[in-house]
Design a protein around this motif. Structure first.
Motif, PDB file in Angstrom:
ATOM      1  N   CYS A 100       0.588  -0.977  -0.060  1.00 63.17           N
ATOM      2  CA  CYS A 100       0.232   0.623   0.187  1.00 63.17           C
ATOM      3  C   CYS A 100       1.399   1.272   0.251  1.00 63.17           C
ATOM      4  O   CYS A 100       0.509   2.332  -0.752  1.00 63.17           O
ATOM      5  N   HIS A 104       1.279   5.010  -1.747  1.00 61.82           N
ATOM      6  CA  HIS A 104       0.358   5.517  -1.057  1.00 61.82           C
ATOM      7  C   HIS A 104       1.608   6.613   0.079  1.00 61.82           C
ATOM      8  O   HIS A 104       1.191   8.116   0.573  1.00 61.82           O
ATOM      9  N   GLU A 133      -5.924  13.180  -0.942  1.00 64.70           N
ATOM     10  CA  GLU A 133      -5.820  12.706   0.432  1.00 64.70           C
ATOM     11  C   GLU A 133      -5.116  11.825   0.752  1.00 64.70           C
ATOM     12  O   GLU A 133      -4.544  11.330   2.030  1.00 64.70           O
ATOM     13  N   SER A 134      -5.161  10.967  -0.254  1.00 61.85           N
ATOM     14  CA  SER A 134      -3.888   9.459  -0.360  1.00 61.85           C
ATOM     15  C   SER A 134      -2.996   9.698   0.063  1.00 61.85           C
ATOM     16  O   SER A 134      -2.212   8.156  -0.344  1.00 61.85           O
ATOM     17  N   LEU A 136      -0.397   9.916   1.790  1.00 57.58           N
ATOM     18  CA  LEU A 136      -0.262   9.774   3.714  1.00 57.58           C
ATOM     19  C   LEU A 136       1.351  10.091   3.755  1.00 57.58           C
ATOM     20  O   LEU A 136       1.532  10.463   5.073  1.00 57.58           O
ATOM     21  N   HIS A 144      -4.153   4.510  12.734  1.00 58.10           N
ATOM     22  CA  HIS A 144      -3.939   3.221  13.569  1.00 58.10           C
ATOM     23  C   HIS A 144      -2.855   2.536  13.556  1.00 58.10           C
ATOM     24  O   HIS A 144      -2.289   2.522  12.090  1.00 58.10           O
ATOM     25  N   VAL A 146       0.199   0.014  12.663  1.00 60.21           N
ATOM     26  CA  VAL A 146       0.011  -1.544  12.243  1.00 60.21           C
ATOM     27  C   VAL A 146       1.304  -2.410  11.966  1.00 60.21           C
ATOM     28  O   VAL A 146       2.249  -1.849  12.175  1.00 60.21           O
ATOM     29  N   ILE A 186      -1.442  -6.828  12.186  1.00 56.61           N
ATOM     30  CA  ILE A 186      -3.284  -5.840  11.732  1.00 56.61           C
ATOM     31  C   ILE A 186      -2.230  -4.970  10.278  1.00 56.61           C
ATOM     32  O   ILE A 186      -0.631  -4.741  10.848  1.00 56.61           O
ATOM     33  N   GLN A 187      -2.383  -5.248   9.403  1.00 54.88           N
ATOM     34  CA  GLN A 187      -2.553  -4.207   8.138  1.00 54.88           C
ATOM     35  C   GLN A 187      -3.157  -3.486   7.879  1.00 54.88           C
ATOM     36  O   GLN A 187      -4.199  -3.293   7.875  1.00 54.88           O
ATOM     37  N   CYS A 188      -2.485  -2.871   6.368  1.00 51.17           N
ATOM     38  CA  CYS A 188      -3.957  -1.576   5.882  1.00 51.17           C
ATOM     39  C   CYS A 188      -4.715  -2.744   5.642  1.00 51.17           C
ATOM     40  O   CYS A 188      -6.066  -2.451   5.802  1.00 51.17           O
ATOM     41  N   CYS A 191      -8.511  -3.412   7.493  1.00 54.86           N
ATOM     42  CA  CYS A 191      -9.433  -2.505   7.674  1.00 54.86           C
ATOM     43  C   CYS A 191      -9.558  -2.645   6.220  1.00 54.86           C
ATOM     44  O   CYS A 191     -11.393  -1.305   6.387  1.00 54.86           O
ATOM     45  N   HIS A 192      -8.932  -2.248   5.275  1.00 58.36           N
ATOM     46  CA  HIS A 192      -9.262  -2.153   3.384  1.00 58.36           C
ATOM     47  C   HIS A 192      -8.888  -3.390   2.644  1.00 58.36           C
ATOM     48  O   HIS A 192      -8.025  -3.805   2.997  1.00 58.36           O
ATOM     49  N   ASN A 201     -13.100   4.538   0.642  1.00 59.93           N
ATOM     50  CA  ASN A 201     -11.824   4.642   1.513  1.00 59.93           C
ATOM     51  C   ASN A 201     -11.589   3.085   0.877  1.00 59.93           C
ATOM     52  O   ASN A 201     -11.706   2.605   2.252  1.00 59.93           O
ATOM     53  N   LEU A 203     -12.977   0.774   2.571  1.00 61.85           N
ATOM     54  CA  LEU A 203     -13.319   0.023   3.793  1.00 61.85           C
ATOM     55  C   LEU A 203     -14.145  -1.208   3.564  1.00 61.85           C
ATOM     56  O   LEU A 203     -14.868  -0.932   2.842  1.00 61.85           O
ATOM     57  N   PRO A 208     -17.619   1.999  10.054  1.00 61.62           N
ATOM     58  CA  PRO A 208     -16.096   2.153  10.583  1.00 61.62           C
ATOM     59  C   PRO A 208     -16.388   1.734  11.429  1.00 61.62           C
ATOM     60  O   PRO A 208     -15.527   0.923  12.319  1.00 61.62           O
TER      61      PRO A 208
HETATM   62  C1  HEC Z   1      -8.696   0.080  12.328  1.00 63.07           C
HETATM   63  C2  HEC Z   1      -8.539   0.602  10.779  1.00 63.07           C
HETATM   64  C3  HEC Z   1      -7.705   1.179   9.646  1.00 63.07           C
HETATM   65  C4  HEC Z   1      -6.007   0.295   9.476  1.00 63.07           C
HETATM   66  C5  HEC Z   1      -4.974  -0.381  10.070  1.00 63.07           C
HETATM   67  C6  HEC Z   1      -5.522   1.162   8.474  1.00 63.07           C
HETATM   68  N1  HEC Z   1      -6.603   2.213   8.121  1.00 63.07           N
HETATM   69 FE1  HEC Z   1      -7.358   3.155   5.922  1.00 63.07          FE
HETATM   70  N2  HEC Z   1      -8.913   4.195   7.445  1.00 63.07           N
HETATM   71  C7  HEC Z   1      -9.556   3.856   7.603  1.00 63.07           C
HETATM   72  C8  HEC Z   1     -10.682   4.421   8.071  1.00 63.07           C
HETATM   73  C9  HEC Z   1     -12.249   4.195   8.879  1.00 63.07           C
HETATM   74  C10 HEC Z   1     -10.381   5.350   6.585  1.00 63.07           C
HETATM   75  C11 HEC Z   1     -12.030   6.222   6.100  1.00 63.07           C
HETATM   76  C12 HEC Z   1     -11.567   7.948   6.715  1.00 63.07           C
HETATM   77  C13 HEC Z   1     -11.161   8.112   8.247  1.00 63.07           C
HETATM   78  O1  HEC Z   1     -12.031   8.018   9.544  1.00 63.07           O
HETATM   79  O2  HEC Z   1     -10.156   8.660   8.626  1.00 63.07           O
HETATM   80  C14 HEC Z   1      -9.505   5.322   6.448  1.00 63.07           C
HETATM   81  C15 HEC Z   1      -9.313   6.077   5.190  1.00 63.07           C
HETATM   82  C16 HEC Z   1      -7.769   6.429   4.856  1.00 63.07           C
HETATM   83  C17 HEC Z   1      -7.903   6.776   3.304  1.00 63.07           C
HETATM   84  C18 HEC Z   1      -8.487   8.257   2.470  1.00 63.07           C
HETATM   85  C19 HEC Z   1      -7.502   9.068   2.606  1.00 63.07           C
HETATM   86  C20 HEC Z   1      -7.826   9.712   4.667  1.00 63.07           C
HETATM   87  O3  HEC Z   1      -6.773   9.970   4.720  1.00 63.07           O
HETATM   88  O4  HEC Z   1      -9.073   9.673   5.082  1.00 63.07           O
HETATM   89  C21 HEC Z   1      -6.403   6.215   3.111  1.00 63.07           C
HETATM   90  C22 HEC Z   1      -5.303   6.405   1.814  1.00 63.07           C
HETATM   91  C23 HEC Z   1      -6.376   5.148   3.441  1.00 63.07           C
HETATM   92  N3  HEC Z   1      -7.047   4.823   4.963  1.00 63.07           N
HETATM   93  C24 HEC Z   1      -5.290   4.056   3.935  1.00 63.07           C
HETATM   94  C25 HEC Z   1      -4.328   3.727   4.888  1.00 63.07           C
HETATM   95  C26 HEC Z   1      -3.104   2.579   4.904  1.00 63.07           C
HETATM   96  C27 HEC Z   1      -1.984   2.803   3.914  1.00 63.07           C
HETATM   97  C28 HEC Z   1      -3.126   1.960   5.579  1.00 63.07           C
HETATM   98  C29 HEC Z   1      -1.819   0.942   6.026  1.00 63.07           C
HETATM   99  C30 HEC Z   1      -0.668   2.049   6.175  1.00 63.07           C
HETATM  100  C31 HEC Z   1      -4.525   2.067   6.688  1.00 63.07           C
HETATM  101  N4  HEC Z   1      -5.368   2.621   5.552  1.00 63.07           N
HETATM  102  C32 HEC Z   1      -4.443   1.526   7.734  1.00 63.07           C
HETATM  103  C33 HEC Z   1      -9.355   2.257   9.109  1.00 63.07           C
HETATM  104  C34 HEC Z   1      -7.439   1.949   8.972  1.00 63.07           C
END
Ligand code: HEC
Ligand code: HEC
Ligand code: HEC
Ligand code: HEC
Length: 217
Positions: A100, A104, A133-134, A136, A144, A146, A186-188, A191-192, A201, A203, A208
């Motif tokens: 990811c 990202h 916004e993507s 990071l 969270h 990971v 736990i990895q990305c 939740c995704h 997103n 999800l 969520p």
């Molecule tokens: C525990 C759950 C969880 C994990 C683990 C997680 N995400 Fe997310 N992610 C979310 C949620 C829920 C959202 C919806 C927006 C928010 O609430 O921030 C989100 C939003 C995003 C977005 C949309 C842009 C933004 O910031 O809102 C991106 C891109 C993203 N995540 C990438 C990742 C990547 C890459 C990883 C691993 C490094 C990751 N996420 C790990 C729950 C998670």
């Protein structure tokens, strides 16, 4: 018998392929020329090529088609974290999270593949646009945590301190939504789901909050 198994595996593999192709196509992760988003290729028609090599992948752990990002990330930490004792001890991203982040964190060209070289993107886009916004970046301290392993010892330690309670590892594993990887990390992808985006997103659920209580109670 062996041949029947091979045929079955092949048929199953093709079904998975058709299924994935169907769903990825309509998402922001279709970076081919047919993609629905602003970020897409000039002429490349293959959808999976940005993340997986072509021949492959379907029958076991998928073969990644991207270079891993080098350098280090700022990871989440707080005083009440029990998985590791300081921000310096936080594991760096591993497993599928590295894949990811190869798009990202905004450092590697989106069209950069191992098997097909650099695929040209429309509008001169190379890395994840800084306006997205993507993107990071390298600072994940607000995200969270990971890439650490969840163990029963971690759960017991956390719960005995009176922190927000965690469910047992087996409850987490058996939950239909949240997915630990095969090493209980736990990895990305916990939740995704990078292949499907019915709720936004990428999800796994429209709510969520439901995801959080799969592990935190
Ligand atoms: C525990 C759950 C969880 C994990 C683990 C997680 N995400 Fe997310 N992610 C979310 C949620 C829920 C959202 C919806 C927006 C928010 O609430 O921030 C989100 C939003 C995003 C977005 C949309 C842009 C933004 O910031 O809102 C991106 C891109 C993203 N995540 C990438 C990742 C990547 C890459 C990883 C691993 C490094 C990751 N996420 C790990 C729950 C998670
Ligand atoms: C944006 C990146 C991305 C794209 C594009 C993508 N995948 Fe994946 N794929 C992943 C990741 C990440 C995993 C690992 C999931 C995990 O570890 O839970 C994966 C895993 C898989 C798996 C293993 C089973 C699973 O779901 O974990 C199959 C099969 C698969 N991909 C097929 C495809 C096919 C077919 C396409 C094209 C239609 C495709 N993928 C496009 C990122 C992608
Ligand atoms: C090959 C590059 C690539 C990989 C690998 C990749 N993504 Fe993405 N992702 C993108 C692009 C491009 C976008 C769209 C960005 C935009 O339009 O601003 C995106 C968008 C997203 C979004 C926001 C969706 C939305 O509706 O705006 C999330 C969440 C996300 N990706 C999560 C992940 C996760 C989790 C992984 C790993 C399992 C992953 N991505 C792997 C390229 C990638
Ligand atoms: C697969 C299980 C799982 C899921 C799903 C999950 N978490 Fe976590 N979360 C954990 C574990 C394990 C820790 C580490 C706890 C520790 O080390 O003390 C953690 C840590 C955290 C922390 C940091 C706690 C601290 O002490 O600093 C926060 C905040 C958090 N999670 C919020 C969320 C939210 C919000 C969601 C839903 C979007 C979510 N979590 C989903 C398992 C999960």
């Amino acid at each position: 018998m062996r041949r029947a198994m091979v045929t079955l595996t092949l048929v199953f593999g093709l079904a998975v392929l058709a299924w994935s192709q169907e769903s990825v196509r309509d998402t922001a992760h279709n970076l081919s020329v047919t993609g629905p988003g602003a970020v897409r290729a000039v002429s490349e028609t293959r959808v999976c090529i940005f993340c997986h090599t072509t021949h492959n992948a379907v029958f076991q752990a998928p073969l990644w088609n991207r270079e891993s990002p080098g350098g280090s990330y700022q990871m989440y930490w707080s005083e009440t974290m029990d998985a590791y004792g300081s921000s310096g001890e936080a594991p760096q991203p591993n497993g599928s999270s590295k894949l990811c982040l190869s798009c990202h964190d905004g450092t590697i060209a989106l069209g950069s593949t191992v098997s097909s070289g650099r695929i040209e993107m429309r509008g001169g886009i190379t890395t994840m646009p800084s306006t997205s916004e993507s993107n990071l970046g390298r600072d994940l301290s607000g995200d969270h945590p990971v890439s650490f392993t969840v163990t029963d010892h971690l759960v017991t330690t956390n719960n005995s301190k009176g922190d927000v309670p965690l469910r047992s590892v087996s409850e987490m594993r058996n939950h239909p939504l949240a997915k630990l990887d095969e090493e209980n990390r736990i990895q990305c992808t916990t939740c995704h789901d990078p292949h499907r985006d019915p709720y936004g997103n990428f999800l796994l659920t429209a709510k969520p909050g439901e995801l959080c209580i799969a592990c935190h109670s």
